[in-house]
Design a protein around this motif. Structure first.
Motif, short mmCIF file in Angstrom:
data_model
loop_
_atom_site.label_atom_id
_atom_site.label_comp_id
_atom_site.label_asym_id
_atom_site.label_seq_id
_atom_site.Cartn_x
_atom_site.Cartn_y
_atom_site.Cartn_z
N GLU A 1 -22.69 -69.99 21.46
CA GLU A 1 -22.71 -69.28 20.18
C GLU A 1 -22.65 -67.77 20.39
OE1 GLU A 1 -25.35 -72.84 18.09
OE2 GLU A 1 -26.33 -71.02 18.83
N LEU A 2 -23.40 -67.26 21.36
CA LEU A 2 -23.34 -65.84 21.68
C LEU A 2 -21.93 -65.44 22.10
CD1 LEU A 2 -26.63 -65.32 23.75
CD2 LEU A 2 -26.20 -64.57 21.40
N ALA A 3 -21.29 -66.31 22.88
CA ALA A 3 -19.93 -66.02 23.34
C ALA A 3 -18.96 -65.99 22.17
CB ALA A 3 -19.50 -67.07 24.37
N TYR A 4 -19.08 -66.95 21.26
CA TYR A 4 -18.18 -67.00 20.11
C TYR A 4 -18.34 -65.76 19.23
CZ TYR A 4 -15.67 -68.53 16.00
OH TYR A 4 -14.78 -68.59 14.95
N LEU A 5 -19.57 -65.33 19.05
CA LEU A 5 -19.84 -64.17 18.21
C LEU A 5 -19.50 -62.85 18.89
CD1 LEU A 5 -23.30 -65.39 16.87
CD2 LEU A 5 -21.27 -65.03 15.45
N ASP A 6 -19.18 -62.91 20.18
CA ASP A 6 -18.94 -61.70 20.98
C ASP A 6 -20.19 -60.82 21.05
OD1 ASP A 6 -16.38 -62.29 21.77
OD2 ASP A 6 -15.42 -61.18 20.15
N TRP A 7 -21.34 -61.46 21.04
CA TRP A 7 -22.59 -60.72 21.18
C TRP A 7 -22.99 -60.57 22.64
CZ3 TRP A 7 -26.23 -63.19 16.91
CH2 TRP A 7 -25.77 -62.78 15.64
N ALA A 8 -22.41 -61.37 23.52
CA ALA A 8 -22.77 -61.31 24.93
C ALA A 8 -21.51 -61.47 25.77
CB ALA A 8 -23.78 -62.40 25.27
N THR A 9 -21.61 -61.09 27.04
CA THR A 9 -20.49 -61.21 27.96
C THR A 9 -20.88 -62.10 29.13
OG1 THR A 9 -21.17 -59.24 29.20
CG2 THR A 9 -19.62 -58.92 27.37
N PRO A 10 -19.90 -62.73 29.78
CA PRO A 10 -20.20 -63.59 30.93
C PRO A 10 -20.54 -62.77 32.16
CG PRO A 10 -17.84 -63.47 30.60
CD PRO A 10 -18.47 -62.75 29.43
N ALA A 11 -21.18 -63.42 33.12
CA ALA A 11 -21.46 -62.77 34.39
C ALA A 11 -20.14 -62.43 35.08
CB ALA A 11 -22.28 -63.71 35.28
N PRO A 12 -20.10 -61.38 35.88
CA PRO A 12 -18.88 -61.05 36.61
C PRO A 12 -18.38 -62.25 37.41
CG PRO A 12 -20.47 -59.27 36.80
CD PRO A 12 -21.18 -60.40 36.13
N GLY A 13 -17.13 -62.63 37.18
CA GLY A 13 -16.57 -63.80 37.85
C GLY A 13 -16.96 -65.11 37.23
N GLY A 14 -17.72 -65.07 36.12
CA GLY A 14 -18.22 -66.30 35.52
C GLY A 14 -17.60 -66.66 34.20
N ASP A 15 -16.51 -66.00 33.82
CA ASP A 15 -15.90 -66.27 32.52
C ASP A 15 -15.08 -67.55 32.52
OD1 ASP A 15 -15.02 -65.79 29.84
OD2 ASP A 15 -13.11 -65.13 30.65
N ARG A 16 -14.46 -67.86 33.66
CA ARG A 16 -13.62 -69.07 33.75
C ARG A 16 -13.77 -69.66 35.15
NH1 ARG A 16 -9.16 -71.52 31.23
NH2 ARG A 16 -7.96 -72.80 32.70
N ILE A 17 -14.76 -70.51 35.31
CA ILE A 17 -14.98 -71.16 36.60
C ILE A 17 -14.25 -72.49 36.56
CG2 ILE A 17 -16.71 -72.04 38.20
CD1 ILE A 17 -18.70 -70.08 36.96
N ASP A 18 -13.02 -72.49 37.10
CA ASP A 18 -12.18 -73.69 37.07
C ASP A 18 -11.94 -74.19 38.49
OD1 ASP A 18 -10.43 -71.82 38.10
OD2 ASP A 18 -9.13 -71.76 36.34
N SER A 19 -10.99 -75.11 38.65
CA SER A 19 -10.75 -75.72 39.96
C SER A 19 -10.22 -74.72 40.97
CB SER A 19 -9.77 -76.89 39.81
OG SER A 19 -8.56 -76.46 39.21
N ASN A 20 -9.55 -73.68 40.50
CA ASN A 20 -9.05 -72.66 41.43
C ASN A 20 -10.19 -71.80 41.98
OD1 ASN A 20 -6.30 -73.34 41.19
ND2 ASN A 20 -6.14 -72.18 39.28
N LEU A 21 -11.11 -71.44 41.11
CA LEU A 21 -12.23 -70.59 41.53
C LEU A 21 -13.31 -71.39 42.26
CD1 LEU A 21 -13.20 -67.63 41.34
CD2 LEU A 21 -14.43 -68.27 39.25
N HIS B 1 -26.70 -71.58 41.44
CA HIS B 1 -25.53 -71.98 42.22
C HIS B 1 -24.85 -73.14 41.49
CE1 HIS B 1 -27.77 -69.85 45.43
NE2 HIS B 1 -28.79 -70.60 45.04
N VAL B 2 -23.53 -73.20 41.60
CA VAL B 2 -22.79 -74.34 41.05
C VAL B 2 -21.83 -74.86 42.11
CG1 VAL B 2 -22.95 -73.65 38.63
CG2 VAL B 2 -21.07 -72.77 40.02
N CYS B 3 -21.66 -76.18 42.14
CA CYS B 3 -20.77 -76.83 43.10
C CYS B 3 -20.15 -78.04 42.42
CB CYS B 3 -21.56 -77.25 44.35
SG CYS B 3 -20.60 -78.23 45.54
N ARG B 4 -18.88 -78.27 42.66
CA ARG B 4 -18.26 -79.48 42.12
C ARG B 4 -17.87 -80.41 43.27
NH1 ARG B 4 -12.57 -80.33 42.04
NH2 ARG B 4 -11.34 -78.53 42.75
N TYR B 5 -17.75 -81.68 42.95
CA TYR B 5 -17.37 -82.66 43.97
C TYR B 5 -16.27 -83.57 43.42
CZ TYR B 5 -20.76 -85.50 41.31
OH TYR B 5 -21.46 -86.16 40.31
N GLN B 6 -15.59 -84.25 44.34
CA GLN B 6 -14.51 -85.15 43.94
C GLN B 6 -15.01 -86.58 43.74
OE1 GLN B 6 -11.63 -84.41 47.11
NE2 GLN B 6 -10.39 -83.19 45.70
#
Length: 406
Positions: free
Chosen positions: A254-274, A393-398
């Motif tokens: 909700e904070l993100a949608y309202l533009d009241w807050a910003t993501p952590a540096p490098g944390g805006d789009r944590i996808d399979s590439n990152l 910390h975040v980690c993904r697995y297959q």
């Protein structure tokens, strides 16, 4: 409903459903500019088979992401003629909204400013409370059916008589407070609002006008885009946010949608590439009450087959919540932990007023490991690196959790 140019609303005939598109194929969206035929009692009653033309394809009321100074007129409804006199006086209402000093340093105004980091405020100079004693004959529509549009019409008419058209129109938003003894069987809600719109309806009760998070929920509905927050498949069940049933500021999506807050540096789009499988990323997140800067992560799990479908594609939001500041009343189930929410990934900005179904997933304590099997993702709550700043910390697995650090 249809909103007229002076801010008042007209009800649409019961059962009428506006078309999904006009005769030229343009999509009809909430907030679009339309015209309507009025029947003898002033209800918008479109003629069967009449042509629909969108005069403005773009919604006229879009979510406002700039700093807001809301000019609010609170109208305390008095239906004494119907045996429902006002049960809240103007002094009490003013204290509820502006605090004991009457300057916005307390009350609902303070919570608005705290939760929005100064981006959503009550204009304390413009703020006004009046009591609207209905002078029209008692009608079942208002007091027995609790029709919001009729209550608004009655309140607006009396307010204009007291203030004049010019001053009435100077307010950006309007709140109607109904009598306490009219609050039970007739009005089976805690609060109402138009989404989007300029009007909210509240009760003279503890859980309604006297509860800042209830008022904030309705107020934010007016700005479009924010619906109710879910948990365990139940609407309103998320107690980590005012948009659910919590006495707390909005959650991370909700904070993100309202533009009241910003993501952590490098944390805006944590996808399979990152985030390649079997590797971990580390962040230090401040509790949301501390700062709007860098206080959440957005996980984009495009490694899942379900992410390719509009219905099943969901993003995750991770933030640290601590029961201080605007979140001082947050329950311990959510407080002092990582809060993880999911939200439809497609319906972000292109579907402005649609429900993206923000849902609470789980809360993770510091020094813990949480396996989100549906997302093939592991979230680690680390240690506090400073006052209310948590390393995570975040980690993904297959295939297996064992691919990530233990």
């Amino acid at each position: 409903v249809i909103r007229k140019s002076d801010g008042s609303v007209l009800p649409i005939a019961r059962g009428y459903q506006p078309p999904k598109a006009d005769n030229l194929g343009q999509v009809v969206v909430p907030g679009a500019l339309v015209s309507c035929n009025l029947d003898a009692v002033g209800i918008c009653n479109p003629v069967l088979g009449s042509r629909t033309i969108v005069l403005s394809a773009k919604p006229l009321l879009l979510p406002d992401t700039d700093t807001i100074q809301q000019r609010l007129l609170v109208i305390v409804m008095d239906y004494s003629a119907c045996r429902y006199p006002a049960t809240m006086n103007q002094t009490t209402v003013r204290t509820i909204f502006l605090g004991r000093k009457g300057d916005g340093s307390g009350g609902i105004a303070q919570r608005y400013t705290q939760c929005s980091y100064g981006k959503f405020n009550l204009n304390t100079t413009a703020f006004k409370v009046i009591t609207a004693k209905s002078t029209v004959p008692c009608t079942d529509v208002a007091v027995k059916q609790c029709a919001d549009w009729r209550i608004a019409q009655d309140g607006d008419a009396r307010a204009k008589a007291v203030l004049g058209e010019k001053e009435f129109s100077s307010f950006t938003h309007y709140a109607y407070i109904i009598p306490g003894n009219m609050s039970n069987s007739q009005c089976a809600w805690k609060g109402l609002a138009y989404l989007p719109g300029q009007q909210i309806w509240l009760k003279s009760t503890t859980y309604s006008v006297s509860r800042w998070s209830t008022v904030m929920q309705e107020a934010l509905h007016n700005y479009g885009g924010l619906w109710h927050s879910w948990e365990n498949g139940v609407e309103y069940e998320d107690y980590s946010t005012a948009m659910g049933s919590g006495v707390a500021c909005p959650n991370a999506p909700e904070l993100a949608y309202l533009d009241w807050a910003t993501p952590a540096p490098g944390g805006d789009r944590i996808d399979s590439n990152l985030l390649p499988a079997g590797t971990a990323l580390t962040f230090s997140l401040p509790a949301t009450y501390l700062s709007p800067d860098g206080n959440y992560l957005r996980i984009v799990p495009d490694w899942l087959p379900s992410y390719r479908t509009n219905v099943d594609a969901k993003n995750l939001y991770i933030a640290v919540r601590v029961n201080k500041g605007g979140d001082s009343s947050m329950t311990l189930y959510y407080a002092n932990k990582l809060n993880i929410h999911e939200v439809n990934a497609i319906m972000v900005r292109q579907y402005v007023y649609s429900d993206r179904k923000v849902s609470f997933v789980t809360a993770a304590a510091p020094q813990s490991r949480t396996n989100l099997t549906a997302y093939k993702l592991v979230v680690y709550g680390g240690s506090w690196v400073s006052t209310d700043i948590l390393r995570i910390h975040v980690c993904r697995y297959q295939s297996s959790l064992t691919e990530c650090p233990s």
